[in-house]
Enzyme design. Structure first.
Site, PDB file in Angstrom:
ATOM      1  N   ASP A 160     -63.209 -68.337  24.205  1.00  0.00           N
ATOM      2  CA  ASP A 160     -62.380 -67.158  23.945  1.00  0.00           C
ATOM      3  C   ASP A 160     -60.962 -67.272  24.506  1.00  0.00           C
ATOM      4  O   ASP A 160     -60.059 -66.566  24.052  1.00  0.00           O
ATOM      5  CB  ASP A 160     -63.039 -65.906  24.520  1.00  0.00           C
ATOM      6  CG  ASP A 160     -64.394 -65.614  23.898  1.00  0.00           C
ATOM      7  OD1 ASP A 160     -64.632 -66.084  22.770  1.00  0.00           O
ATOM      8  OD2 ASP A 160     -65.208 -64.930  24.535  1.00  0.00           O
ATOM      9  N   ARG A 174     -78.687 -65.326  29.912  1.00  0.00           N
ATOM     10  CA  ARG A 174     -78.254 -64.052  30.490  1.00  0.00           C
ATOM     11  C   ARG A 174     -79.240 -63.674  31.591  1.00  0.00           C
ATOM     12  O   ARG A 174     -80.431 -63.971  31.499  1.00  0.00           O
ATOM     13  CB  ARG A 174     -78.235 -62.960  29.425  1.00  0.00           C
ATOM     14  CG  ARG A 174     -77.406 -63.317  28.194  1.00  0.00           C
ATOM     15  CD  ARG A 174     -75.938 -63.377  28.475  1.00  0.00           C
ATOM     16  NE  ARG A 174     -75.156 -63.714  27.290  1.00  0.00           N
ATOM     17  CZ  ARG A 174     -73.852 -63.937  27.304  1.00  0.00           C
ATOM     18  NH1 ARG A 174     -73.180 -63.883  28.443  1.00  0.00           N
ATOM     19  NH2 ARG A 174     -73.199 -64.223  26.186  1.00  0.00           N
ATOM     20  N   VAL A 208     -70.693 -83.913  38.988  1.00  0.00           N
ATOM     21  CA  VAL A 208     -71.730 -84.795  39.539  1.00  0.00           C
ATOM     22  C   VAL A 208     -71.132 -86.098  40.046  1.00  0.00           C
ATOM     23  O   VAL A 208     -71.368 -86.513  41.197  1.00  0.00           O
ATOM     24  CB  VAL A 208     -72.811 -85.081  38.475  1.00  0.00           C
ATOM     25  CG1 VAL A 208     -73.764 -86.179  38.949  1.00  0.00           C
ATOM     26  CG2 VAL A 208     -73.585 -83.806  38.156  1.00  0.00           C
ATOM     27  N   GLU A 266     -62.733 -60.804  16.044  1.00  0.00           N
ATOM     28  CA  GLU A 266     -63.902 -59.924  16.032  1.00  0.00           C
ATOM     29  C   GLU A 266     -63.652 -58.605  16.757  1.00  0.00           C
ATOM     30  O   GLU A 266     -64.281 -57.593  16.455  1.00  0.00           O
ATOM     31  CB  GLU A 266     -65.123 -60.627  16.625  1.00  0.00           C
ATOM     32  CG  GLU A 266     -64.991 -61.006  18.088  1.00  0.00           C
ATOM     33  CD  GLU A 266     -66.231 -61.714  18.623  1.00  0.00           C
ATOM     34  OE1 GLU A 266     -67.249 -61.739  17.924  1.00  0.00           O
ATOM     35  OE2 GLU A 266     -66.167 -62.241  19.748  1.00  0.00           O
ATOM     36  N   ARG A 300     -64.072 -61.977  21.344  1.00  0.00           N
ATOM     37  CA  ARG A 300     -64.273 -60.654  21.958  1.00  0.00           C
ATOM     38  C   ARG A 300     -62.988 -59.829  21.803  1.00  0.00           C
ATOM     39  O   ARG A 300     -62.541 -59.604  20.687  1.00  0.00           O
ATOM     40  CB  ARG A 300     -64.700 -60.781  23.427  1.00  0.00           C
ATOM     41  CG  ARG A 300     -66.050 -61.478  23.597  1.00  0.00           C
ATOM     42  CD  ARG A 300     -66.623 -61.235  24.962  1.00  0.00           C
ATOM     43  NE  ARG A 300     -65.771 -61.716  26.051  1.00  0.00           N
ATOM     44  CZ  ARG A 300     -66.046 -61.545  27.328  1.00  0.00           C
ATOM     45  NH1 ARG A 300     -67.151 -60.916  27.704  1.00  0.00           N
ATOM     46  NH2 ARG A 300     -65.225 -62.012  28.257  1.00  0.00           N
ATOM     47  N   THR A 315     -65.001 -71.222  28.376  1.00  0.00           N
ATOM     48  CA  THR A 315     -65.241 -70.222  27.339  1.00  0.00           C
ATOM     49  C   THR A 315     -64.305 -70.494  26.163  1.00  0.00           C
ATOM     50  O   THR A 315     -63.128 -70.778  26.374  1.00  0.00           O
ATOM     51  CB  THR A 315     -65.012 -68.785  27.847  1.00  0.00           C
ATOM     52  OG1 THR A 315     -64.945 -67.884  26.734  1.00  0.00           O
ATOM     53  CG2 THR A 315     -63.728 -68.666  28.645  1.00  0.00           C
ATOM     54  N   ALA A 374     -52.170 -68.851   7.681  1.00  0.00           N
ATOM     55  CA  ALA A 374     -52.707 -67.580   7.195  1.00  0.00           C
ATOM     56  C   ALA A 374     -51.591 -66.624   6.794  1.00  0.00           C
ATOM     57  O   ALA A 374     -50.512 -66.622   7.382  1.00  0.00           O
ATOM     58  CB  ALA A 374     -53.574 -66.933   8.275  1.00  0.00           C
ATOM     59  N   GLU A 375     -51.887 -65.818   5.779  1.00  0.00           N
ATOM     60  CA  GLU A 375     -50.911 -64.831   5.323  1.00  0.00           C
ATOM     61  C   GLU A 375     -50.874 -63.599   6.233  1.00  0.00           C
ATOM     62  O   GLU A 375     -49.842 -62.948   6.360  1.00  0.00           O
ATOM     63  CB  GLU A 375     -51.249 -64.395   3.890  1.00  0.00           C
ATOM     64  CG  GLU A 375     -50.801 -65.358   2.804  1.00  0.00           C
ATOM     65  CD  GLU A 375     -51.520 -66.695   2.864  1.00  0.00           C
ATOM     66  OE1 GLU A 375     -50.843 -67.737   2.706  1.00  0.00           O
ATOM     67  OE2 GLU A 375     -52.754 -66.722   3.079  1.00  0.00           O
ATOM     68  N   ARG A 397     -70.538 -83.469  34.109  1.00  0.00           N
ATOM     69  CA  ARG A 397     -70.465 -84.912  34.407  1.00  0.00           C
ATOM     70  C   ARG A 397     -69.463 -85.184  35.527  1.00  0.00           C
ATOM     71  O   ARG A 397     -69.741 -85.960  36.465  1.00  0.00           O
ATOM     72  CB  ARG A 397     -70.055 -85.661  33.139  1.00  0.00           C
ATOM     73  CG  ARG A 397     -69.742 -87.142  33.323  1.00  0.00           C
ATOM     74  CD  ARG A 397     -69.287 -87.729  31.999  1.00  0.00           C
ATOM     75  NE  ARG A 397     -68.956 -89.146  32.107  1.00  0.00           N
ATOM     76  CZ  ARG A 397     -67.751 -89.603  32.408  1.00  0.00           C
ATOM     77  NH1 ARG A 397     -66.753 -88.757  32.644  1.00  0.00           N
ATOM     78  NH2 ARG A 397     -67.522 -90.912  32.479  1.00  0.00           N
ATOM     79  N   ALA A 398     -68.295 -84.543  35.436  1.00  0.00           N
ATOM     80  CA  ALA A 398     -67.256 -84.781  36.437  1.00  0.00           C
ATOM     81  C   ALA A 398     -67.653 -84.215  37.794  1.00  0.00           C
ATOM     82  O   ALA A 398     -67.391 -84.837  38.834  1.00  0.00           O
ATOM     83  CB  ALA A 398     -65.939 -84.164  35.966  1.00  0.00           C
ATOM     84  N   ASP A 446     -59.896 -66.108  27.250  1.00  0.00           N
ATOM     85  CA  ASP A 446     -59.579 -64.731  27.641  1.00  0.00           C
ATOM     86  C   ASP A 446     -59.450 -64.530  29.142  1.00  0.00           C
ATOM     87  O   ASP A 446     -59.554 -63.403  29.634  1.00  0.00           O
ATOM     88  CB  ASP A 446     -60.634 -63.769  27.080  1.00  0.00           C
ATOM     89  CG  ASP A 446     -62.044 -64.092  27.561  1.00  0.00           C
ATOM     90  OD1 ASP A 446     -62.242 -65.163  28.172  1.00  0.00           O
ATOM     91  OD2 ASP A 446     -62.949 -63.272  27.316  1.00  0.00           O
ATOM     92  N   GLY A 460     -67.243 -68.029  31.882  1.00  0.00           N
ATOM     93  CA  GLY A 460     -66.146 -67.107  31.623  1.00  0.00           C
ATOM     94  C   GLY A 460     -66.103 -65.946  32.585  1.00  0.00           C
ATOM     95  O   GLY A 460     -66.560 -66.032  33.733  1.00  0.00           O
ATOM     96  N   ASP A 461     -65.593 -64.821  32.095  1.00  0.00           N
ATOM     97  CA  ASP A 461     -65.370 -63.641  32.925  1.00  0.00           C
ATOM     98  C   ASP A 461     -66.657 -63.166  33.608  1.00  0.00           C
ATOM     99  O   ASP A 461     -66.684 -62.923  34.815  1.00  0.00           O
ATOM    100  CB  ASP A 461     -64.786 -62.513  32.060  1.00  0.00           C
ATOM    101  CG  ASP A 461     -64.520 -61.247  32.844  1.00  0.00           C
ATOM    102  OD1 ASP A 461     -63.442 -61.151  33.452  1.00  0.00           O
ATOM    103  OD2 ASP A 461     -65.401 -60.360  32.850  1.00  0.00           O
ATOM    104  N   GLY A 507     -71.794 -67.638  27.588  1.00  0.00           N
ATOM    105  CA  GLY A 507     -71.739 -68.374  26.331  1.00  0.00           C
ATOM    106  C   GLY A 507     -71.367 -69.829  26.554  1.00  0.00           C
ATOM    107  O   GLY A 507     -70.504 -70.137  27.372  1.00  0.00           O
ATOM    108  N   LYS A 541     -48.549 -66.563  -6.225  1.00  0.00           N
ATOM    109  CA  LYS A 541     -49.458 -67.105  -5.212  1.00  0.00           C
ATOM    110  C   LYS A 541     -50.896 -66.795  -5.619  1.00  0.00           C
ATOM    111  O   LYS A 541     -51.229 -65.637  -5.864  1.00  0.00           O
ATOM    112  CB  LYS A 541     -49.153 -66.492  -3.849  1.00  0.00           C
ATOM    113  CG  LYS A 541     -49.865 -67.184  -2.691  1.00  0.00           C
ATOM    114  CD  LYS A 541     -49.381 -66.606  -1.372  1.00  0.00           C
ATOM    115  CE  LYS A 541     -50.009 -67.309  -0.184  1.00  0.00           C
ATOM    116  NZ  LYS A 541     -49.673 -68.732  -0.105  1.00  0.00           N
TER     117      LYS A 541
END
Length: 319
Positions: free
Chosen positions: A127, A72, A24, A222, A171, A125, A186-187, A21-22, A129, A102-103, A11, A213
């Site tokens: 994530d 992929r 290269v 997710e 994920r 990534t 957030a509640e 860029r770095a 993770d 990522g992983d 992803g 409220k």
């Protein structure tokens, strides 16, 4: 080490272009010839390599996505695919490889390392993770993208006195939900690392409504499940007006934040230097604000530690 190559896989994440860029420019500064591999491991197998010069990476540090593109590649997971990748690297006389992803990208890199080819991994990534590093490239930008959406949703949620369920990516890692939940007030925050009780959530929402409220925000990673399913459950139990918003791939796009651009540049330069120092089978990261590198197998075997103290703080501040 005379010729090296760079690819992005999996992803996309904001800051990947800054890392390319770095890689290269740092390589050229150090006297190396540098090649870009299009579409990750798929492009490697197909021999889709091109030499990159200083102008090749001009005007990309602020752009999201990856100029080398990503894809992929199931073929790379087969033995024949790995052999072809190694043959291509030999044909182009590539001495070392920097992979950004990522992983899954790192596991692909490990197969090349196991075959004796020098590879250094750079964590890219949204994530966040990868357990061995405090932060990955793209995570901070994704947080800011989500927070902007949360602020906008809170405006309309408040106007209609609704409960808003916001599903974010990650994920099986709840970091995006956790950090944006705290930053967005957030509640409730639902993440894969902890169990949740829908009845307790409904009770909290109703008690808040009884205090006057007019709206509630619930962040859902997710990996927990569908925001639409949670939305239906809360509506059925409370009768409240509940709406679900799935932010989806918008979280992967956008101009990278200053933090992601700087981190990407530091990671990439360190990766090239690792190759120059004769290191291989390493991944770059950051711990306690210091750039580090460690063995790729050890890094992949590490288990993520959920930030329990931050999670508890969100509960205290959402009373």
């Amino acid at each position: 080490m005379r010729r090296i190559a760079v690819l992005t896989s999996g992803g996309d994440a904001p800051g990947m272009n800054a890392a390319i860029r770095a890689v290269v420019r740092y390589s050229i500064y150090k006297g190396l010839q540098i090649f870009g591999i299009e579409r990750g491991y798929k492009g490697l197998i197909e021999g889709d390599l091109k030499e990159m010069l200083i102008p090749s990476v001009g005007d990309i540090i602020h752009r999201g996505g990856t100029m080398l593109r990503s894809a992929r590649c199931l073929e790379f997971m087969e033995e024949e695919g790995k052999k072809r990748a190694l043959n291509i690297l030999d044909v182009f006389k590539i001495d070392g490889l920097v992979v950004i992803g990522g992983d899954g990208t790192f596991r692909g890199a490990k197969t090349l390392c196991d075959a004796g080819f020098p590879v250094i991994g750079v964590p890219g990534t949204i994530d966040n993770d990868l357990a061995y590093t405090d932060y990955t490239i793209g995570f901070d930008t994704a947080l800011n993208t989500v927070l902007d959406a949360v602020s906008k949703l809170r405006d309309t949620t408040s106007s209609h006195e609704r409960v808003s369920i916001i599903e974010v990516m990650g994920r099986n890692c709840g970091d995006i939900a956790l950090y944006t939940g705290l930053g967005g007030g957030a509640e409730e925050i639902l993440v894969p690392e902890t169990k949740h009780d829908i009845d307790n959530i409904c009770k909290k929402i109703l008690l808040s409504a009884n205090r006057g409220k007019t709206q509630s925000i619930i962040m859902v990673a997710e990996g927990v499940g569908s925001a639409n399913d949670i939305c239906a459950q809360i509506h059925e139990k409370t009768g409240l007006d509940v709406r679900a918003t799935i932010l989806g791939h918008i979280q992967r796009g956008g101009s990278p934040t200053a933090k992601d651009r700087i981190l990407a540049s530091q990671f990439a330069a360190h990766a090239v230097q690792c190759l120059l120092d004769g290191k291989s089978s390493r991944v770059v990261g950051i711990r306690e604000n210091k750039i580090i590198d460690m063995d790729i197998t050890e890094a992949l075997d590490m288990k993520s530690k959920f930030n329990e103290s931050m999670y508890e703080l969100t509960k205290i501040l959402s009373i």
